[in-house]
Design a protein around this motif. Structure first.
Motif, PDB file in Angstrom:
ATOM      1  N   ILE A 111       0.651  11.994  -7.501  1.00  0.00           N
ATOM      2  CA  ILE A 111      -0.090  10.976  -8.251  1.00  0.00           C
ATOM      3  C   ILE A 111      -1.259  11.547  -9.051  1.00  0.00           C
ATOM      4  N   GLY A 112      -1.859  12.615  -8.580  1.00  0.00           N
ATOM      5  CA  GLY A 112      -3.028  13.162  -9.255  1.00  0.00           C
ATOM      6  C   GLY A 112      -2.782  14.472  -9.970  1.00  0.00           C
ATOM      7  N   TYR A 113      -2.107  15.394  -9.302  1.00  0.00           N
ATOM      8  CA  TYR A 113      -1.949  16.744  -9.848  1.00  0.00           C
ATOM      9  C   TYR A 113      -0.852  16.812 -10.904  1.00  0.00           C
TER      10      TYR A 113
ATOM     11  N   VAL B 299       0.862  -1.188   0.000  1.00  0.00           N
ATOM     12  CA  VAL B 299       0.000   0.000   0.000  1.00  0.00           C
ATOM     13  C   VAL B 299       0.894   1.233   0.000  1.00  0.00           C
ATOM     14  N   ASP B 300       0.672   2.086  -0.970  1.00  0.00           N
ATOM     15  CA  ASP B 300       1.424   3.335  -1.134  1.00  0.00           C
ATOM     16  C   ASP B 300       0.605   4.493  -0.575  1.00  0.00           C
ATOM     17  N   PRO B 301       1.099   5.180   0.466  1.00  0.00           N
ATOM     18  CA  PRO B 301       0.397   6.364   0.974  1.00  0.00           C
ATOM     19  C   PRO B 301       0.683   7.561   0.062  1.00  0.00           C
ATOM     20  N   ALA B 302       0.098   7.529  -1.111  1.00  0.00           N
ATOM     21  CA  ALA B 302       0.421   8.475  -2.178  1.00  0.00           C
ATOM     22  C   ALA B 302       0.028   9.911  -1.828  1.00  0.00           C
ATOM     23  N   GLY B 303       0.851  10.831  -2.255  1.00  0.00           N
ATOM     24  CA  GLY B 303       0.531  12.246  -2.139  1.00  0.00           C
ATOM     25  C   GLY B 303      -0.213  12.705  -3.382  1.00  0.00           C
ATOM     26  N   PHE B 304      -1.292  13.434  -3.199  1.00  0.00           N
ATOM     27  CA  PHE B 304      -2.092  13.904  -4.327  1.00  0.00           C
ATOM     28  C   PHE B 304      -1.258  14.691  -5.328  1.00  0.00           C
ATOM     29  N   VAL B 305      -0.363  15.514  -4.834  1.00  0.00           N
ATOM     30  CA  VAL B 305       0.455  16.354  -5.725  1.00  0.00           C
ATOM     31  C   VAL B 305       1.219  15.490  -6.711  1.00  0.00           C
TER      32      VAL B 305
END
Length: 122
Positions: free
Chosen positions: A23-25, A15-21
């Motif tokens: 992975i998404g932005y 499980v990767d605690p991804a940062g929105f900046v």
């Protein structure tokens, strides 16, 4: 503990605690550190063909106009044999009760991604 060598297979789902900046932005791993940085190094995402970017279906899942809209989302992706990751954007803990609710939603989504993958294999 030391990090796994890049591309080393494991018999687990990470499980990767991804940062929105990331992975998404921006859809770019540059600047990611901590647990996520270690996961991305293990996946060898900085090397071609990824060249620092997430697979399109992963990035698309997290695209949102505001970070709060992506909080709680989770997406499972099998990169290679032995490299299965559930990326998840957890909530910012602005308020204790809302934070617990947001974490509960995130964990539910992580477990749902895992269960869907297990059912698809059956």
């Amino acid at each position: 503990e030391r990090d796994l060598a890049p591309m080393a297979p494991v018999e687990a789902v990470v499980v990767d605690p991804a940062g929105f900046v990331f992975i998404g932005y921006r859809n770019n791993i540059r600047g990611a550190s901590g647990a996520s940085g270690s996961v991305y190094k293990w996946l060898n995402l900085a090397a071609p063909p990824a060249s620092g970017r997430f697979p399109q279906e992963v990035n698309r899942h997290f695209v949102a106009s505001r970070e709060v809209e992506a909080e709680g989302r989770a997406k499972l992706h099998a990169y290679n044999s032995g490299q299965v990751v559930i990326h998840a954007v957890g909530p910012k803990l602005r308020d204790l009760l809302k934070g617990v609710q947001g974490l509960s939603r995130t964990y539910l989504n992580v477990l749902s991604e895992y269960c869907q993958a297990v059912l698809a294999e059956a």
